[in-house]
Design an enzyme around this catalytic site. Sequence first.
Site, mmCIF file in Angstrom:
data_model
loop_
_atom_site.group_PDB
_atom_site.id
_atom_site.type_symbol
_atom_site.label_atom_id
_atom_site.label_comp_id
_atom_site.label_asym_id
_atom_site.label_seq_id
_atom_site.Cartn_x
_atom_site.Cartn_y
_atom_site.Cartn_z
ATOM 1 N N LYS A 165 -15.434 -16.273 -48.812
ATOM 2 C CA LYS A 165 -15.191 -14.999 -48.127
ATOM 3 C C LYS A 165 -16.379 -14.649 -47.234
ATOM 4 O O LYS A 165 -17.531 -14.866 -47.610
ATOM 5 C CB LYS A 165 -14.971 -13.897 -49.164
ATOM 6 C CG LYS A 165 -14.732 -12.508 -48.594
ATOM 7 C CD LYS A 165 -14.466 -11.516 -49.715
ATOM 8 C CE LYS A 165 -14.205 -10.111 -49.180
ATOM 9 N NZ LYS A 165 -15.413 -9.481 -48.631
ATOM 10 N N HIS A 189 -16.543 -7.829 -43.449
ATOM 11 C CA HIS A 189 -16.934 -6.905 -44.518
ATOM 12 C C HIS A 189 -16.960 -5.464 -44.010
ATOM 13 O O HIS A 189 -17.844 -4.676 -44.359
ATOM 14 C CB HIS A 189 -18.303 -7.292 -45.081
ATOM 15 C CG HIS A 189 -18.406 -7.163 -46.572
ATOM 16 N ND1 HIS A 189 -18.691 -8.233 -47.388
ATOM 17 C CD2 HIS A 189 -18.259 -6.098 -47.396
ATOM 18 C CE1 HIS A 189 -18.733 -7.821 -48.648
ATOM 19 N NE2 HIS A 189 -18.467 -6.532 -48.670
ATOM 20 N N ASP A 219 -9.063 -10.608 -43.406
ATOM 21 C CA ASP A 219 -9.378 -9.302 -43.960
ATOM 22 C C ASP A 219 -9.899 -8.403 -42.838
ATOM 23 O O ASP A 219 -10.243 -8.895 -41.765
ATOM 24 C CB ASP A 219 -10.451 -9.487 -45.048
ATOM 25 C CG ASP A 219 -10.649 -8.266 -45.920
ATOM 26 O OD1 ASP A 219 -9.838 -7.336 -45.821
ATOM 27 O OD2 ASP A 219 -11.617 -8.253 -46.699
ATOM 28 N N ILE A 222 -6.648 -4.130 -41.351
ATOM 29 C CA ILE A 222 -5.191 -4.296 -41.344
ATOM 30 C C ILE A 222 -4.554 -3.056 -41.964
ATOM 31 O O ILE A 222 -4.812 -2.722 -43.109
ATOM 32 C CB ILE A 222 -4.784 -5.583 -42.071
ATOM 33 C CG1 ILE A 222 -5.340 -6.790 -41.312
ATOM 34 C CG2 ILE A 222 -3.268 -5.685 -42.205
ATOM 35 C CD1 ILE A 222 -5.243 -8.091 -42.043
#
Length: 292
Positions: A165, A189, A219, A222
Site C-alpha cells: 500500500k 494516503h 484508494d 472515491i
Amino acid sequence: MTSKTDEITRAYFNSMLITPRYLDSDLPDIGINIFGKKFDTPVMTAALSHLHNICENGMAEFARGAKLSNALHFVGMGEDKELEDIIATGADTVKIIKPHADDNEVFRKIKHAVDNGAFAIGMDIDHAISSNGEYDNVFGLPMRPKTTEQLSEYIKAANVPFIVKGVLSTSDAEKSVKAGAAAILISHHHGIMDCMTPPLMVLPEIVKAVGGQTKIIVDCGIESGLDVFKALALGADGVCIGRNLMDPLKNKGEGVHSRIEEINRELKTVMARTGAKTVSEIDPSVIRFRTF
C-alpha cells in the site's frame, strides 16, 4: 480539513467524462474474483483505524458492514485483540502493517494476523517519513523506509497474499512485483505530502508497467459509483473507500452496508449505460478528459 492533494485528486476525478454506449447493453454483474475468492463488488473498505469514536466497537462494525456486502475488508493499525474481533465478524480481512523500524515487530504482526485467519497481509510503505524531515513515529512506534529485499522477506513470511500500500509510481510498482506482491494499492494516503499525483493519473502507467503480474487496487477520494467506474475503466481491479463510509458507520455495520449497496447501484447504472456487462468489460475508451 481538505489537503491540497485531496483537492487536486477531486479535480482530476471531475475532469474525466463518460461516453455512453446504449445499444446491446444490459444490467451488469459487478462481482470480482481476487486471490481465488468471489466478492459481490469491486468496492472494498479502506484500511482505517481508531473508529471507536464513531460508534461502539467501530472497527468491528466497519468489518461487519463489509461482511454484509460480501466486500473485501482492509484494516489499519490497532491492538491484537481488536484485529481478532474484526476477523471474528467473518469479514475477509487484509491486515495492513506499518513499516516498523523493528523488523521483529513486523514479523510478529504478520504471524499474529495469519494465525488468526487474515485473508491477506499488507504494508503501507508511505508511512516511513514524517512531515518534519525525520523518520516517522506513529503513537510512539518508530518507523523506517523498507528495501525491496526486506519487502520480499515479509512476503515470504506471510505465506498469504501480500499487498503493498502507498504505491504511487511505476518504480515502486515494479519493485513490488519483483518482491512478489500479490497486489499493489495505489494511494497517496489522503495527502501524506502536499501536491501529490492523483492515483488515477498514474494508474494507466502502472497498469502498463506491471503487465498483469499483480492485482491493482486504488484508494483516495472515491466518493461514488461513478468514481469507482472511472478507476476500473483506467485499469484498477478494485477500489478502497474509507472516508465516504465513516458517516454511515454511525449506523453501525448496517449503515456501511447500506452505503456500499448505494455505491454498487451507482456503479451498475454507469456500467449499463456504457455497455459493460461485467467489470472486466469496462472499456477505457469510454473515458474522455475535459479540456475546456
